[in-house]
Design a protein around this motif. Structure first.
Motif, PDB file in Angstrom:
ATOM      1  N   GLN A 172      36.083  53.630  -8.046  1.00  0.00           N
ATOM      2  CA  GLN A 172      35.129  53.195  -8.308  1.00  0.00           C
ATOM      3  C   GLN A 172      35.009  52.420  -7.253  1.00  0.00           C
ATOM      4  O   GLN A 172      33.712  52.473  -6.011  1.00  0.00           O
ATOM      5  N   ALA A 173      35.991  52.304  -6.579  1.00  0.00           N
ATOM      6  CA  ALA A 173      34.959  51.129  -5.390  1.00  0.00           C
ATOM      7  C   ALA A 173      35.523  52.169  -4.051  1.00  0.00           C
ATOM      8  O   ALA A 173      34.963  51.968  -3.116  1.00  0.00           O
ATOM      9  N   ARG A 174      36.018  53.285  -3.637  1.00  0.00           N
ATOM     10  CA  ARG A 174      35.271  54.089  -2.819  1.00  0.00           C
ATOM     11  C   ARG A 174      33.366  54.593  -3.134  1.00  0.00           C
ATOM     12  O   ARG A 174      33.798  54.570  -1.918  1.00  0.00           O
ATOM     13  N   VAL A 175      33.898  54.782  -4.405  1.00  0.00           N
ATOM     14  CA  VAL A 175      31.762  55.555  -3.890  1.00  0.00           C
ATOM     15  C   VAL A 175      30.677  53.813  -3.760  1.00  0.00           C
ATOM     16  O   VAL A 175      29.739  53.908  -2.864  1.00  0.00           O
ATOM     17  N   PHE A 176      31.375  52.618  -4.178  1.00  0.00           N
ATOM     18  CA  PHE A 176      30.321  52.125  -3.634  1.00  0.00           C
ATOM     19  C   PHE A 176      30.631  51.189  -2.052  1.00  0.00           C
ATOM     20  O   PHE A 176      30.112  50.900  -1.609  1.00  0.00           O
ATOM     21  N   THR A 177      31.762  51.406  -1.376  1.00  0.00           N
ATOM     22  CA  THR A 177      32.236  51.567  -0.288  1.00  0.00           C
ATOM     23  C   THR A 177      31.035  52.553   0.473  1.00  0.00           C
ATOM     24  O   THR A 177      30.559  52.278   2.109  1.00  0.00           O
ATOM     25  N   GLU A 178      30.850  53.739  -0.040  1.00  0.00           N
ATOM     26  CA  GLU A 178      30.026  54.300   0.168  1.00  0.00           C
ATOM     27  C   GLU A 178      28.374  54.518   1.039  1.00  0.00           C
ATOM     28  O   GLU A 178      28.004  54.097   1.186  1.00  0.00           O
ATOM     29  N   VAL A 179      27.852  53.496  -0.538  1.00  0.00           N
ATOM     30  CA  VAL A 179      26.552  52.732  -0.483  1.00  0.00           C
ATOM     31  C   VAL A 179      26.405  51.508   0.322  1.00  0.00           C
ATOM     32  O   VAL A 179      25.539  51.612   1.024  1.00  0.00           O
ATOM     33  N   VAL A 180      27.284  50.390   0.351  1.00  0.00           N
ATOM     34  CA  VAL A 180      27.252  49.380   0.775  1.00  0.00           C
ATOM     35  C   VAL A 180      28.358  48.787   1.569  1.00  0.00           C
ATOM     36  O   VAL A 180      27.984  47.293   1.756  1.00  0.00           O
ATOM     37  N   ASP A 181      28.668  49.686   1.948  1.00  0.00           N
ATOM     38  CA  ASP A 181      30.062  49.064   2.884  1.00  0.00           C
ATOM     39  C   ASP A 181      30.423  47.992   1.944  1.00  0.00           C
ATOM     40  O   ASP A 181      30.368  46.484   2.940  1.00  0.00           O
ATOM     41  N   VAL A 182      31.380  47.721   0.925  1.00  0.00           N
ATOM     42  CA  VAL A 182      32.187  46.641   0.784  1.00  0.00           C
ATOM     43  C   VAL A 182      33.204  46.443   1.412  1.00  0.00           C
ATOM     44  O   VAL A 182      33.846  46.920   2.789  1.00  0.00           O
ATOM     45  N   THR A 183      33.248  44.674   1.528  1.00  0.00           N
ATOM     46  CA  THR A 183      33.985  44.404   2.258  1.00  0.00           C
ATOM     47  C   THR A 183      34.973  43.775   1.584  1.00  0.00           C
ATOM     48  O   THR A 183      35.777  42.470   1.892  1.00  0.00           O
ATOM     49  N   GLY A 184      34.739  43.273   0.358  1.00  0.00           N
ATOM     50  CA  GLY A 184      36.148  42.561  -0.574  1.00  0.00           C
ATOM     51  C   GLY A 184      36.124  42.815  -2.030  1.00  0.00           C
ATOM     52  O   GLY A 184      34.814  43.607  -2.304  1.00  0.00           O
ATOM     53  N   VAL A 185      37.194  42.979  -2.646  1.00  0.00           N
ATOM     54  CA  VAL A 185      37.082  42.950  -3.704  1.00  0.00           C
ATOM     55  C   VAL A 185      37.408  41.674  -4.650  1.00  0.00           C
ATOM     56  O   VAL A 185      38.446  41.196  -4.242  1.00  0.00           O
ATOM     57  N   ALA A 186      36.604  41.655  -6.042  1.00  0.00           N
ATOM     58  CA  ALA A 186      37.211  40.663  -7.037  1.00  0.00           C
ATOM     59  C   ALA A 186      37.969  41.185  -7.687  1.00  0.00           C
ATOM     60  O   ALA A 186      37.156  41.904  -8.736  1.00  0.00           O
ATOM     61  N   LEU A 187      39.037  41.447  -8.464  1.00  0.00           N
ATOM     62  CA  LEU A 187      39.639  41.711  -9.306  1.00  0.00           C
ATOM     63  C   LEU A 187      40.072  40.459 -10.625  1.00  0.00           C
ATOM     64  O   LEU A 187      39.991  39.686 -10.608  1.00  0.00           O
ATOM     65  N   THR A 188      39.139  41.190 -12.081  1.00  0.00           N
ATOM     66  CA  THR A 188      39.186  40.484 -13.107  1.00  0.00           C
ATOM     67  C   THR A 188      40.676  41.306 -13.915  1.00  0.00           C
ATOM     68  O   THR A 188      41.050  42.371 -14.003  1.00  0.00           O
ATOM     69  N   LYS A 189      40.726  40.434 -14.878  1.00  0.00           N
ATOM     70  CA  LYS A 189      41.382  40.587 -15.913  1.00  0.00           C
ATOM     71  C   LYS A 189      42.956  40.517 -15.914  1.00  0.00           C
ATOM     72  O   LYS A 189      43.163  41.400 -16.447  1.00  0.00           O
ATOM     73  N   LEU A 190      43.050  40.479 -14.636  1.00  0.00           N
ATOM     74  CA  LEU A 190      44.565  40.402 -14.301  1.00  0.00           C
ATOM     75  C   LEU A 190      45.605  39.495 -15.646  1.00  0.00           C
ATOM     76  O   LEU A 190      46.987  39.993 -15.450  1.00  0.00           O
ATOM     77  N   ASP A 191      45.274  38.486 -15.852  1.00  0.00           N
ATOM     78  CA  ASP A 191      46.315  38.109 -17.054  1.00  0.00           C
ATOM     79  C   ASP A 191      46.377  38.751 -18.273  1.00  0.00           C
ATOM     80  O   ASP A 191      47.243  38.745 -19.021  1.00  0.00           O
ATOM     81  N   GLY A 192      45.488  40.735 -18.164  1.00  0.00           N
ATOM     82  CA  GLY A 192      44.867  41.519 -19.327  1.00  0.00           C
ATOM     83  C   GLY A 192      45.969  42.445 -19.361  1.00  0.00           C
ATOM     84  O   GLY A 192      45.314  43.234 -20.129  1.00  0.00           O
ATOM     85  N   THR A 193      46.409  42.562 -18.288  1.00  0.00           N
ATOM     86  CA  THR A 193      47.476  44.455 -18.145  1.00  0.00           C
ATOM     87  C   THR A 193      48.974  43.576 -17.305  1.00  0.00           C
ATOM     88  O   THR A 193      49.044  42.775 -16.528  1.00  0.00           O
ATOM     89  N   ALA A 194      49.504  44.341 -17.471  1.00  0.00           N
ATOM     90  CA  ALA A 194      50.074  44.666 -16.929  1.00  0.00           C
ATOM     91  C   ALA A 194      50.908  45.583 -15.647  1.00  0.00           C
ATOM     92  O   ALA A 194      51.597  45.696 -15.143  1.00  0.00           O
ATOM     93  N   LYS A 195      49.426  46.132 -15.640  1.00  0.00           N
ATOM     94  CA  LYS A 195      49.240  47.074 -14.133  1.00  0.00           C
ATOM     95  C   LYS A 195      49.208  45.988 -12.705  1.00  0.00           C
ATOM     96  O   LYS A 195      47.510  46.299 -12.269  1.00  0.00           O
ATOM     97  N   GLY A 196      49.286  45.212 -12.693  1.00  0.00           N
ATOM     98  CA  GLY A 196      48.600  44.311 -11.399  1.00  0.00           C
ATOM     99  C   GLY A 196      49.301  45.298 -10.318  1.00  0.00           C
ATOM    100  O   GLY A 196      48.821  44.339  -8.594  1.00  0.00           O
ATOM    101  N   GLY A 197      49.527  46.241 -10.080  1.00  0.00           N
ATOM    102  CA  GLY A 197      50.120  47.039  -8.848  1.00  0.00           C
ATOM    103  C   GLY A 197      48.785  47.431  -7.941  1.00  0.00           C
ATOM    104  O   GLY A 197      48.347  47.663  -7.154  1.00  0.00           O
TER     105      GLY A 197
END
Length: 406
Positions: free
Chosen positions: A334-359
């Protein structure tokens, strides 16, 4: 004598005949109306009319009769105006140290990053099997294969050279490697300050279901907590509820929302939002766009149009991609495709409290070179925190390292 009797009889017959003719006419005569009653005798007795306040012939003072208004001439009752209670403005929590205050929300991730890894490192003998288990744990946590190998190789080398055995030392080594993998030198500040007489423009993008509009409202609270003034642009015109939701978030903190009719051109709404921000002299214009799937070419082209139209006012300062931490490695595509279209400069990572995959934080940065700037750790309005690598790792690992042999 006989003649006299005969005359009387004839006279009686004549009288009876006359009465028979007159009686029907008397019965057919209509009764006189009440208004035709002759009252002259009463007037003669009463004398001339007497004005109010004067005495009549009997000496009685004539009182003026009360004036009775008909119902329709009485003044109408005016209903009391309804009192509309304006809710008090909320004051968002300061962002400084917010990640530490929310460290308990990361407890689900501690099974992998914290006790799990520290437990493996604290074994009496760190053989090949143990290092493979450590590697598997990091890959399972979505750190990524390449990043995992680098972390494990560096950790093995430092453990061997330093001869580290205590739980405290092992925790410090692991924390240092994880922080290093997060590249602490990246600029994680939100570029949302005004410049050249125009406000900073932040474009918020993301896929459906990532919690984009909610996160957009929380980002507004982050900016206001840091002393910024904000105008929000409701450029998600495909969902009527999106603009209402954004308005609710803005009302709580006194921010203004620019919105258009349902199915309006998103680019037009975004353009108007930036223009309104320039007119009112705010610090930041925050534009919420419609969620879209990264494989829908038409929708992605539309997002590119929004970017081009907004840039007629000036360059976009920040493009934040909202990623759901529970999607794991799918978030990278998802991040890769959006970056190609609009030049993403930062990420906001949501629902980090609901997963054990913080990596996934490490994976996004290493694969795309895009810093994670904000992390969502709950459903509360102020559960969005600026990302700081060392605080994040410290929260994941916990404060109590395991003793060797545990």
């Amino acid at each position: 004598m006989e003649y006299l009797v005969l005359a009387l009889v004839l006279l009686g017959v004549l009288l009876l005949g006359t009465l028979g003719l007159v009686a029907p006419k008397l019965r057919r005569r209509p009764p006189l109306p009440e208004t035709e009653v002759d009252t002259r005798a009463e007037e003669d007795l009463a004398g001339p009319p007497v004005e109010a306040g004067e005495a009549d012939r009997s000496g009685t003072i004539v009182q003026e009769p009360p004036v009775l208004y008909p119902p329709e001439t009485e003044p109408p009752l005016v209903a009391a105006p309804e009192t509309v209670e304006v809710p008090p403005l909320e004051r968002p929590e300061p962002t400084a140290g917010r990640l530490i205050r929310l460290r308990d929300r990361l407890s689900r991730s501690q099974n992998v990053f914290g006790r799990g890894l520290l437990g493996l490192l604290a074994r009496d003998r760190l053989d090949e099997d143990t290092w493979e288990e450590i590697e598997d744990s990091l890959i399972t946590a979505d750190v990524g294969v390449e990043a995992t190998r680098e972390i494990v190789d560096r950790l093995r080398e430092r453990t061997r050279v330093l001869g580290t055995r205590s739980g405290t030392e092992l925790r410090a080594l692991l924390a240092a490697e994880l922080v290093n993998a997060l590249d602490p030198e990246l600029d994680r500040s939100l570029r949302a300050t005004p410049h050249d007489g125009t406000p900073g423009v932040v474009l918020v993008v993301g896929v459906n279901g990532a919690g984009k509009t909610t996160t957009c409202g929380k980002i507004a609270r982050v900016l206001i907590a840091d002393g910024r003034t904000v105008v929000l642009g409701a450029a998600d015109t495909f969902r009527a509820a999106a603009a209402d939701q954004l308005t609710t978030w803005a009302t709580r903190v006194g921010a203004e929302v620019v919105r258009g009719p349902e199915r309006a051109d998103p680019a037009s709404v975004a353009f108007d939002a930036v223009r309104r921000g320039i007119e009112t002299g705010v610090d930041t214009v925050l534009i919420d766009t419609a969620g879209r799937l990264q494989n829908k070419i038409g929708l992605m082209d539309e997002l590119g149009k929004v970017k081009r139209v907004v840039e007629k006012h000036g360059p976009i300062d920040e493009t934040l991609l909202i990623l759901d931490a529970t999607t794991g490695q799918n978030g990278l595509e998802q991040a890769r495709v959006f970056t190609e279209v609009v030049d993403v400069t930062g990420v906001a990572l949501t629902k980090l409290d609901g997963t054990a995959k913080g990596g996934i934080v490490i994976s996004v940065q290493r694969k795309l070179g895009i810093p994670v700037k904000l992390v969502g750790l709950g459903e509360g309005p102020d559960d969005l925190a600026p990302f700081e690598p060392s605080q994040f790792v410290d929260a994941l690992l916990g404060t109590e390292p395991l003793a060797p042999g545990a």
